[in-house]
Enzyme design. Structure first.
Site, mmCIF file in Angstrom:
data_model
loop_
_atom_site.group_PDB
_atom_site.id
_atom_site.type_symbol
_atom_site.label_atom_id
_atom_site.label_comp_id
_atom_site.label_asym_id
_atom_site.label_seq_id
_atom_site.Cartn_x
_atom_site.Cartn_y
_atom_site.Cartn_z
ATOM 1 C CE1 TYR A 19 58.576 38.243 66.776
ATOM 2 C CE2 TYR A 19 56.921 38.096 65.043
ATOM 3 C CZ TYR A 19 58.216 38.395 65.452
ATOM 4 O OH TYR A 19 59.125 38.857 64.539
ATOM 5 C CG HIS A 97 56.879 43.990 63.845
ATOM 6 N ND1 HIS A 97 57.241 42.694 64.167
ATOM 7 C CD2 HIS A 97 55.742 44.241 64.542
ATOM 8 C CE1 HIS A 97 56.360 42.187 65.006
ATOM 9 N NE2 HIS A 97 55.426 43.096 65.236
ATOM 10 C CG ASN A 113 55.436 40.869 60.917
ATOM 11 O OD1 ASN A 113 56.248 39.962 60.908
ATOM 12 N ND2 ASN A 113 55.761 42.111 61.271
#
Length: 205
Positions: A19, A97, A113
């Site tokens: 992810y 991100h 993150n």
């Protein structure tokens, strides 16, 4: 800026890292800022504990910050989560991100993150970086201080609070809804917005 902890953590590293970085490790607008991807994967996959890792993100309204500000915020967050621990006692991977759209500005917004294997490196014992009943107040204080020090958009500012949830941001299933509602109620109590049952009913309405 807000701090969000994800519910995941019991599986192997592949799902989490896929992810964050893409299955081919070439996710667009994803960048490793700090930490070792392979070491993080090894620590998670070799963990004997039921919950193998803790993950989440620092989510910003802003499109970007200076590299110096990002490093300072990440360092302060680690100090908030790991009081009394040295850097060689834990592993944390930071991945930036910048692909989600801010609906207000139309620009992409910044997310930092983090993934933390739930193991204390010097002893191999279980490490729990975040336990809401004990740690939420401290993390919330980190958020308030960070937003003030760096002049960031603060969603808790009365001028920015929305009376109604945006339909696009509603949770997709009952489990997510309950988790989000629990977190909101806990914050309301911690912030002093709710003192008794009657106030809780009024707040919920």
């Amino acid at each position: 800026m807000i701090v969000d902890f994800f519910r995941h953590g019991s599986g192997l590293s592949k799902g989490c890292l896929d992810y964050l970085l893409g299955e081919d490790r070439e996710r667009e607008h994803a960048q490793v800022l700090n930490g070792d991807v392979e070491l993080t994967a090894q620590l998670i996959d070799s963990s004997p504990f039921a919950k193998k890792y803790t993950s989440g993100c620092l989510s910003f309204y802003e499109h970007d910050l200076s590299d110096q500000d990002k490093q300072k915020i990440m360092q302060n967050f680690e100090e908030c989560l790991f009081p009394g621990l040295d850097k060689d006692q834990y592993q944390i991977l930071w991945v930036q991100h910048q692909d989600k759209i801010n609906q207000d500005t139309g620009e992409t917004r910044l997310e930092l993150n983090f993934v933390i294997p739930n193991v204390e490196l010097s002893t191999g014992k279980r490490l729990q970086p975040f336990y809401a009943p004990v740690d939420l107040d401290r993390v919330d204080l980190f958020k308030q201080i960070t937003n003030t020090e760096h002049s960031l958009y603060d969603p808790d500012d009365p001028e920015h609070r929305q009376l109604f949830l945006n339909k696009k941001n509603l949770p997709k299933d009952i489990k997510d809804f309950k988790a989000q509602l629990h977190q909101r109620v806990y914050r309301a109590v911690a912030n002093g917005d709710v003192a008794d049952r009657q106030e809780l009913v009024q707040w919920l309405e």
